[in-house]
Design a protein around this motif. Structure first.
Motif, PDB file in Angstrom:
ATOM      1  N   GLY A   1       0.192  36.098  11.395  1.00  0.00           N
ATOM      2  CA  GLY A   1       0.592  37.242  12.192  1.00  0.00           C
ATOM      3  C   GLY A   1      -0.569  38.066  12.741  1.00  0.00           C
ATOM      4  N   GLY A   2      -1.735  37.972  12.109  1.00  0.00           N
ATOM      5  CA  GLY A   2      -2.881  38.775  12.553  1.00  0.00           C
ATOM      6  C   GLY A   2      -3.914  37.928  13.269  1.00  0.00           C
ATOM      7  N   LYS A   3      -4.747  38.590  14.074  1.00  0.00           N
ATOM      8  CA  LYS A   3      -5.667  37.795  14.896  1.00  0.00           C
ATOM      9  C   LYS A   3      -6.756  37.129  14.058  1.00  0.00           C
ATOM     10  N   VAL A   4      -7.135  37.740  12.941  1.00  0.00           N
ATOM     11  CA  VAL A   4      -8.160  37.112  12.104  1.00  0.00           C
ATOM     12  C   VAL A   4      -7.640  35.758  11.608  1.00  0.00           C
ATOM     13  N   ALA A   5      -6.386  35.737  11.185  1.00  0.00           N
ATOM     14  CA  ALA A   5      -5.783  34.488  10.708  1.00  0.00           C
ATOM     15  C   ALA A   5      -5.745  33.442  11.824  1.00  0.00           C
ATOM     16  N   ARG A   6      -5.510  33.901  13.051  1.00  0.00           N
ATOM     17  CA  ARG A   6      -5.408  32.943  14.156  1.00  0.00           C
ATOM     18  C   ARG A   6      -6.779  32.405  14.550  1.00  0.00           C
ATOM     19  N   VAL A   7      -7.766  33.276  14.574  1.00  0.00           N
ATOM     20  CA  VAL A   7      -9.125  32.822  14.911  1.00  0.00           C
ATOM     21  C   VAL A   7      -9.624  31.855  13.827  1.00  0.00           C
ATOM     22  N   ARG A   8      -9.356  32.211  12.594  1.00  0.00           N
ATOM     23  CA  ARG A   8      -9.751  31.330  11.483  1.00  0.00           C
ATOM     24  C   ARG A   8      -9.075  29.968  11.618  1.00  0.00           C
ATOM     25  N   GLN A   9      -7.784  29.979  11.979  1.00  0.00           N
ATOM     26  CA  GLN A   9      -7.060  28.720  12.156  1.00  0.00           C
ATOM     27  C   GLN A   9      -7.737  27.840  13.196  1.00  0.00           C
ATOM     28  N   ARG A  10      -8.147  28.442  14.305  1.00  0.00           N
ATOM     29  CA  ARG A  10      -8.743  27.635  15.370  1.00  0.00           C
ATOM     30  C   ARG A  10     -10.022  26.947  14.874  1.00  0.00           C
ATOM     31  N   PHE A  11     -10.890  27.712  14.234  1.00  0.00           N
ATOM     32  CA  PHE A  11     -12.159  27.107  13.802  1.00  0.00           C
ATOM     33  C   PHE A  11     -11.968  26.201  12.589  1.00  0.00           C
ATOM     34  N   MET A  12     -11.097  26.597  11.680  1.00  0.00           N
ATOM     35  CA  MET A  12     -10.854  25.750  10.516  1.00  0.00           C
ATOM     36  C   MET A  12     -10.210  24.429  10.941  1.00  0.00           C
ATOM     37  N   HIS A  13      -9.313  24.479  11.917  1.00  0.00           N
ATOM     38  CA  HIS A  13      -8.690  23.242  12.376  1.00  0.00           C
ATOM     39  C   HIS A  13      -9.745  22.311  12.968  1.00  0.00           C
ATOM     40  N   LYS A  14     -10.555  22.880  13.842  1.00  0.00           N
ATOM     41  CA  LYS A  14     -11.536  22.050  14.542  1.00  0.00           C
ATOM     42  C   LYS A  14     -12.612  21.505  13.617  1.00  0.00           C
ATOM     43  N   LEU A  15     -13.102  22.354  12.702  1.00  0.00           N
ATOM     44  CA  LEU A  15     -14.318  22.007  11.964  1.00  0.00           C
ATOM     45  C   LEU A  15     -14.066  21.598  10.515  1.00  0.00           C
ATOM     46  N   LYS A  16     -12.839  21.786  10.021  1.00  0.00           N
ATOM     47  CA  LYS A  16     -12.577  21.413   8.628  1.00  0.00           C
ATOM     48  C   LYS A  16     -11.291  20.599   8.441  1.00  0.00           C
ATOM     49  N   TYR A  17     -10.146  21.156   8.865  1.00  0.00           N
ATOM     50  CA  TYR A  17      -8.880  20.458   8.601  1.00  0.00           C
ATOM     51  C   TYR A  17      -8.880  19.076   9.267  1.00  0.00           C
ATOM     52  N   TYR A  18      -9.315  19.033  10.518  1.00  0.00           N
ATOM     53  CA  TYR A  18      -9.329  17.763  11.263  1.00  0.00           C
ATOM     54  C   TYR A  18     -10.247  16.755  10.575  1.00  0.00           C
ATOM     55  N   LEU A  19     -11.412  17.253  10.197  1.00  0.00           N
ATOM     56  CA  LEU A  19     -12.395  16.406   9.519  1.00  0.00           C
ATOM     57  C   LEU A  19     -11.803  15.849   8.231  1.00  0.00           C
ATOM     58  N   ASP A  20     -11.141  16.701   7.453  1.00  0.00           N
ATOM     59  CA  ASP A  20     -10.557  16.267   6.185  1.00  0.00           C
ATOM     60  C   ASP A  20      -9.410  15.290   6.411  1.00  0.00           C
ATOM     61  N   LYS A  21      -8.619  15.524   7.453  1.00  0.00           N
ATOM     62  CA  LYS A  21      -7.415  14.713   7.643  1.00  0.00           C
ATOM     63  C   LYS A  21      -7.739  13.320   8.161  1.00  0.00           C
ATOM     64  N   TYR A  22      -8.657  13.244   9.110  1.00  0.00           N
ATOM     65  CA  TYR A  22      -8.894  11.954   9.782  1.00  0.00           C
ATOM     66  C   TYR A  22     -10.247  11.322   9.463  1.00  0.00           C
ATOM     67  N   ASN A  23     -11.166  12.125   8.931  1.00  0.00           N
ATOM     68  CA  ASN A  23     -12.504  11.629   8.649  1.00  0.00           C
ATOM     69  C   ASN A  23     -13.162  10.965   9.866  1.00  0.00           C
TER      70      ASN A  23
END
Lengths: 346, 288
Positions: free
Chosen positions: A293-315
């Motif tokens: 709901g807050g912008k900090v959470a959304r900004v974090r999601q964008r960078f975490m998705h690109k630089l961590k979650y994606y990396l972890d999921k697909y290697n």
């Protein structure tokens, strides 16, 4: 043996023109202050003298808005309320002049749409019907960082042909049979000799070595996702963000979408549109609860998705091709290179 | 077959047409209705093989889609049922539809409860409010004569705000009479002097009636406050986080892990969930 062909620049323009009877040909065209990809058949003049296009060519494979299904709401119609696939065009297309970062981006996006369990029929069909003719970068921009994320100004990943701009001519390196097929349909050109190939190779080496300092992402895989998530820097990173969504719109590796129904009279369409994790509505529950709901959470999601979650999921590396568009266009000067550095050194 | 035809058949976005066979109003406030849907094409029913815990996208042409847990059990053949809370555009429209109307169903989607892991164990089902839907599916599946012997004791704790807000009341009272499961129905409060069942919040009842766990699996589904308060109770009873399973809800569109909105860390609730063990959730960012 790898095949090379060489074209004078005039020859190349007519070679591309000749492709039109076999493909929908997309080329970089000048549009105001910027370059964009346009359809040659719409009378656009190709202009290969550019750094990178303002928008990536992602919409050629994945339109910003696309009809998925159509239906009738007319009670008299026996098929009323039943969805039927909307007519679509999967005829062969060629993107001529795509930069290596944008070709790499399609590879990084592919794992989302072409999975062992489900295939997105439209993304996959358009991707498969596309031939990618890359244009190596002689002059990367200050915001470019492809070499940090697994690409390079002359990277061949995801390309069928790679062009080297040798000043007065283009050297074309054939990378796949799809690329070979395309060059056979293009007119003109001649086989290139070893001197030109060596000239191209030394050009590529020189430009690649001159790329700006490397953005570190090597430590991200081994970092704890929870520690990164709880890291102290997210408030600061997000401080200036106005959640405008420009970064996700311009990003060649952003793939999120929304599905909406639109009705006119007694018929309607189910449509999908690009969406953005920057918008609160993206995750808003019917109950009113919003996990981001807050912008900090959304900004974090964008960078975490690109630089961590994606990396972890697909290697398969990070979900970024280093094109630098988000860096260039962010109205709040938020820079993914700095965020990567913060995350990598946590 | 042409490429186009193959693509159409494999299209994971295309709903199967269904007809609404029956609509039952479940709760006294009229906000929850159960829709029994029948496939127009029997082939589609064959393709729609599901297990309790999975969900589907209900599709209404002109309005959109909603992800809803499947409330029927695969042991009930010939129809699917979904209990839907009236919340937004699609659910409000659905609530106004009539028996005989045509709509669509897309699925089954997501994972199911861990049926292999539950074999030869006690099964504790804990539900609150209108989240009892896939738990109902599970219970009907467990109690089927074909399946019952594969599991040990079945213990159910189900609570709602008031008696009139309980789902599936006829079935609840029938289950209470059986001796092959222990059924505990509770309400937060009631002024009904004849109320013969429990009064109190779900976690309190769980503490009272659920035996400590050596060989039990817990399935938990309910509003966030119930889930939060049930966790420590289960921990005290000796349930390791690997044997507590929760079903999560998220805003969803595609239901197949592509549209990007329902992630918690690198897990998509629609495709990798909606069922996660507590052990898994402890390693995921607390963003749900």
């Amino acid at each position: 043996m790898t095949a090379y062909r060489v074209y004078s620049k005039e020859e190349w323009t007519s070679a591309v023109k000749a492709l039109e009877s076999h493909y929908q040909v997309f080329v970089p065209v000048k549009d105001g202050d910027f370059h964009l990809f346009g359809l040659l058949s719409e009378g656009k003049r190709p202009d290969f003298d550019f750094q990178n296009t303002h928008l990536s060519p992602k919409s050629i494979v994945y339109p910003q808005s696309e009809r998925m299904f159509e239906y009738s709401l007319d009670g008299e119609d026996p098929d009323a309320h039943m969805l039927k696939e909307a007519p679509k065009d999967f005829s062969p297309r060629a993107i001529v002049g795509i930069r290596p970062c944008d070709a790499l981006a399609f590879q990084r996006v592919r794992v989302n749409f072409d999975t062992p369990r489900y295939r997105d029929p439209w993304w996959v069909s358009r991707f498969e019907s596309t031939t990618f003719v890359g244009l190596g970068c002689n002059a990367p921009e200050a915001t470019c960082f492809c070499t940090s994320v697994g690409g390079g100004p002359f990277s061949e990943a995801g390309l069928d042909v790679l062009l080297y701009d040798l000043g007065d001519r283009f050297l074309a390196k054939v990378l796949t049979s799809k690329g070979d097929g395309l060059l056979k349909k293009a007119l003109g050109g001649m086989e290139a000799d070893g001197t030109l190939v060596r000239q191209a190779e030394s050009l590529a080496l020189k430009v690649t070595e001159a790329m700006p300092a490397v953005v570190p992402v090597d430590g991200l895989k081994d970092k704890s996702v929870l520690e990164l998530f709880e890291a102290p820097f997210w408030e600061d990173v997000a401080f200036g963000c106005i959640n405008c969504g420009t970064c996700t719109y311009l990003c060649p590796t952003c793939w999120c979408f929304d599905i909406q129904d639109e009705v006119l009279g007694k018929s309607g369409d189910r449509i999908r549109n690009w969406d953005s994790c920057m918008f609160p509505l993206f995750t808003l529950h019917g109950s009113g609860h919003n996990p981001r709901g807050g912008k900090v959470a959304r900004v974090r999601q964008r960078f975490m998705h690109k630089l961590k979650y994606y990396l972890d999921k697909y290697n398969e590396g990070v979900q970024c091709s280093g094109c630098g568009r988000c860096v260039r266009s962010c109205p709040a000067n938020i820079d993914i290179r700095q965020v990567a550095e913060l995350m990598n050194s946590l | 077959m042409s490429k186009r035809a193959r693509m159409t058949l494999d299209n994971p976005y295309l709903p199967y047409p269904v007809r609404i066979e029956q609509i039952v109003t479940e709760t006294e406030d009229g906000n929850l209705k159960t829709f029994r849907l029948v496939f127009l094409n029997p082939e589609h029913e064959e393709k729609f093989r599901y297990m309790p815990g999975q969900f589907a996208e209900l599709s209404i042409a002109g309005k959109g889609e909603i992800p809803i847990g499947i409330a029927s059990s695969p042991t009930e053949r010939g129809f699917l049922s979904f209990t839907v809370n009236r919340v937004g555009v699609v659910t409000a429209h659905l609530h106004n539809m009539k028996e005989g109307d045509v709509m669509g169903v897309r699925g089954p989607l997501g994972n199911c409860y861990p049926w292999d892991e539950m074999e030869a164990k006690n099964v504790v089902i804990i539900g609150g409010g209108f989240a009892f839907t896939t738990l109902r599916s599970s219970l009907v599946y467990l109690l089927d004569p074909q399946n019952r012997s594969r599991f040990k004791d079945v213990i159910v704790v189900y609570g709602a705000r008031s008696p009139g807000m309980l789902l599936y009341r006829d079935e609840l009272w029938q289950w209470e009479k059986r001796d092959d499961l222990q059924m505990h129905v509770t309400v937060d409060a009631t002024d009904d002097p004849d109320w013969k069942h429990h009064t109190g919040f779900v976690p309190t009842i769980v503490k009272k009636v659920v035996p400590s766990s050596d060989s039990s699996v817990a399935l938990v589904c309910g509003p966030p406050v119930m889930i939060r308060n049930t966790q420590p109770v289960l921990e005290d009873l000796g349930f390791p986080p690997e044997r507590v399973f929760l079903s999560l809800e998220m805003r969803m569109k595609c239901g197949i892990g592509m549209c990007g909105r329902c992630n918690i860390g690198d897990q998509y609730v629609c495709k990798d969930g909606p069922v996660f063990s507590l052990a898994q959730l402890k390693e995921m960012p607390p963003e749900y």
